[in-house]
Design a protein around this motif. Structure first.
Motif, short mmCIF file in Angstrom:
data_model
loop_
_atom_site.label_atom_id
_atom_site.label_comp_id
_atom_site.label_asym_id
_atom_site.label_seq_id
_atom_site.Cartn_x
_atom_site.Cartn_y
_atom_site.Cartn_z
N UNK A 1 47.56 39.61 39.82
CA UNK A 1 46.66 40.02 38.97
C UNK A 1 45.72 41.33 39.88
N UNK A 2 46.07 41.28 40.95
CA UNK A 2 45.30 42.29 41.92
C UNK A 2 46.18 43.15 42.55
N UNK A 3 46.49 42.87 43.87
CA UNK A 3 47.27 43.73 44.43
C UNK A 3 48.56 43.08 45.17
N UNK B 1 30.72 38.60 41.20
CA UNK B 1 30.79 38.23 39.97
C UNK B 1 32.32 37.61 39.66
N UNK B 2 32.95 37.69 40.79
CA UNK B 2 34.34 37.12 40.65
C UNK B 2 34.67 35.87 41.54
N UNK B 3 35.58 35.00 41.22
CA UNK B 3 36.01 34.12 42.27
C UNK B 3 36.85 34.36 43.49
N UNK B 4 37.43 35.63 43.06
CA UNK B 4 38.21 36.12 44.45
C UNK B 4 39.84 35.74 44.32
N UNK B 5 40.51 36.24 44.81
CA UNK B 5 42.01 36.22 45.01
C UNK B 5 42.82 37.10 43.95
N UNK B 6 43.96 36.90 43.60
CA UNK B 6 45.03 37.73 42.65
C UNK B 6 45.91 38.54 43.43
N UNK B 7 46.04 38.07 44.68
CA UNK B 7 47.10 39.28 45.53
C UNK B 7 48.10 38.43 46.02
N UNK B 8 49.34 39.33 46.21
CA UNK B 8 50.47 38.69 46.81
C UNK B 8 51.32 37.72 45.87
N UNK B 9 51.93 38.22 44.70
CA UNK B 9 52.62 37.29 43.76
C UNK B 9 53.54 36.31 44.38
N UNK C 1 44.52 34.52 40.93
CA UNK C 1 42.97 34.64 41.24
C UNK C 1 42.45 35.93 40.52
N UNK C 2 41.27 36.05 40.84
CA UNK C 2 40.73 37.48 40.24
C UNK C 2 39.38 37.96 41.08
N UNK C 3 39.72 39.01 41.48
CA UNK C 3 38.39 39.74 42.41
C UNK C 3 38.87 40.11 43.70
N UNK C 4 40.32 39.71 44.22
CA UNK C 4 40.60 40.20 45.43
C UNK C 4 40.13 39.46 46.64
#
Length: 340
Positions: free
Chosen positions: A287-289, A255-263, A246-249
């Motif tokens: 991609x985030x945290x 402007x982002x769809x959200x997500x990207x945390x906790x691989x 995901x992207x945007x946390x």
């Protein structure tokens, strides 16, 4: 990380450590153990198959799961893959559902569907109490099984997620099992669980994961394990090449769809706990945290405990509090472990 950074991380671990002395090197060998060898269940309520691979069908698995009880497999002496044409769903009148593959059985979602579903608050699976989010049954146990190519993309019930297994309510235990290449939606805040998604457990007891592996999961968040308001106890397990796409946390940036945390692991809630022991997380990515672990306790009461484990090469593109970990809670305790 530089040598100085490694030493600093080791120092941090020592400061927060419990009374048990840390190993001099910080490295733990043999952190994860392979699944136990195949053997037949001592007792089975239902046996899927009659001794040949062809007798072990998706239809037989779906019917066995709906019936409940202890489920064994008789598909012949060699490993077998059962291609699931429908998701197997637990009926909430079952007290206990145990799937024991004996180390020989793989259930495949064929990249098209979720494999296994439990939801005590789903009326279609029978609503058995007025407190569906906190009931002891059904208890689901998966043992000596493989789950591959499960896909929950597009699922919306209770937020979706859980490419291989989705659980809300009751209790869940995973033992000597393997999850490979499972996935769910690629974007969205709080949406996760490429392999396993859990919401609610009876009396806030932890989900137990022992001697299991999670490889190649893909999802917006928590591409191996994802949960909200749920604690975990993970022992002698491995997490490799799981990616939060995901992207945007969360909450998502404008402007982002959200997500990207906790691989590998994503946890959100209040009084939640993660106990990670004798385990290895390597090559996961966010991609985030939190390339390995994302842990947020909203009321700051949650705790993270890591013992005898190795977390290495888990990049976080956005943010982290320790290498590969984003932690927000009451306390973190790291002993006899490598985090770098």
């Amino acid at each position: 990380m530089s040598r100085a950074g490694v030493l600093a991380a080791t120092l941090v671990a020592a400061v927060v450590a419990s009374a048990a002395p840390a190993m001099a090197s910080g490295f733990v060998t043999g952190a994860a153990h392979p699944p136990q060898p195949a053997m037949k269940s001592a007792r089975a309520d239902t046996v899927v198959g009659t001794g040949t691979p062809g007798s072990c069908t998706s239809r037989a698995v779906v019917r066995a799961v709906a019936r409940g009880g202890v489920i064994a497999f008789d598909c012949g002496p060699e490993p077998v893959t059962i291609e699931m044409r429908r998701t197997a769903k637990v009926v909430n009148t079952s007290a206990r559902v145990v799937l024991d593959g004996g180390g020989l059985v793989t259930l495949s979602g064929q990249g098209q569907r979720r494999i296994l579903y439990v939801n005590t608050c789903d009326r279609a699976q029978v609503w058995t109490t007025s407190h569906c989010d906190d009931q002891a049954e059904p208890e689901l146990v998966v043992r000596r099984m493989r789950f591959v190519d499960g896909n929950a993309t597009g699922e919306t019930t209770d937020g979706g997620g859980g490419g291989a297994i989705f659980v809300r309510g009751g209790r869940l235990r995973i033992v000597d099992s393997e999850f490979v290449g499972n996935r769910c939606d690629r974007t969205g805040p709080d949406l996760g669980g490429g392999a396993v998604r859990v919401l609610d457990q009876h009396r806030d007891r932890p989900v137990v994961v022992r001697r299991s592996s999670f490889v190649g999961g893909r999802c917006s968040n928590g591409s191996a394990l994802s949960s909200i308001g749920v604690s975990w106890r993970i022992v002698s397990s491995t997490f490799t090449d799981n990616r939060a796409l995901g992207r945007g946390a969360n909450p998502s940036r404008p402007g982002t769809p959200g997500g990207g945390s906790g691989g590998a692991i994503y946890m959100d809630g209040n009084a939640i706990r993660l106990e990670l022991e004798d385990s290895t997380l390597t090559g996961n990515h966010a991609r985030e945290g939190g390339g390995a672990i994302f842990f947020v306790s909203n009321d700051r009461s949650g705790t993270l405990t890591i013992r005898g484990s190795r977390l290495t090469d888990n990049p976080s593109d956005g943010f982290e509090t320790l290498p590969g970990i984003f932690f927000l809670g009451a306390s973190r305790t790291i002993t006899d472990s490598v985090v770098r």
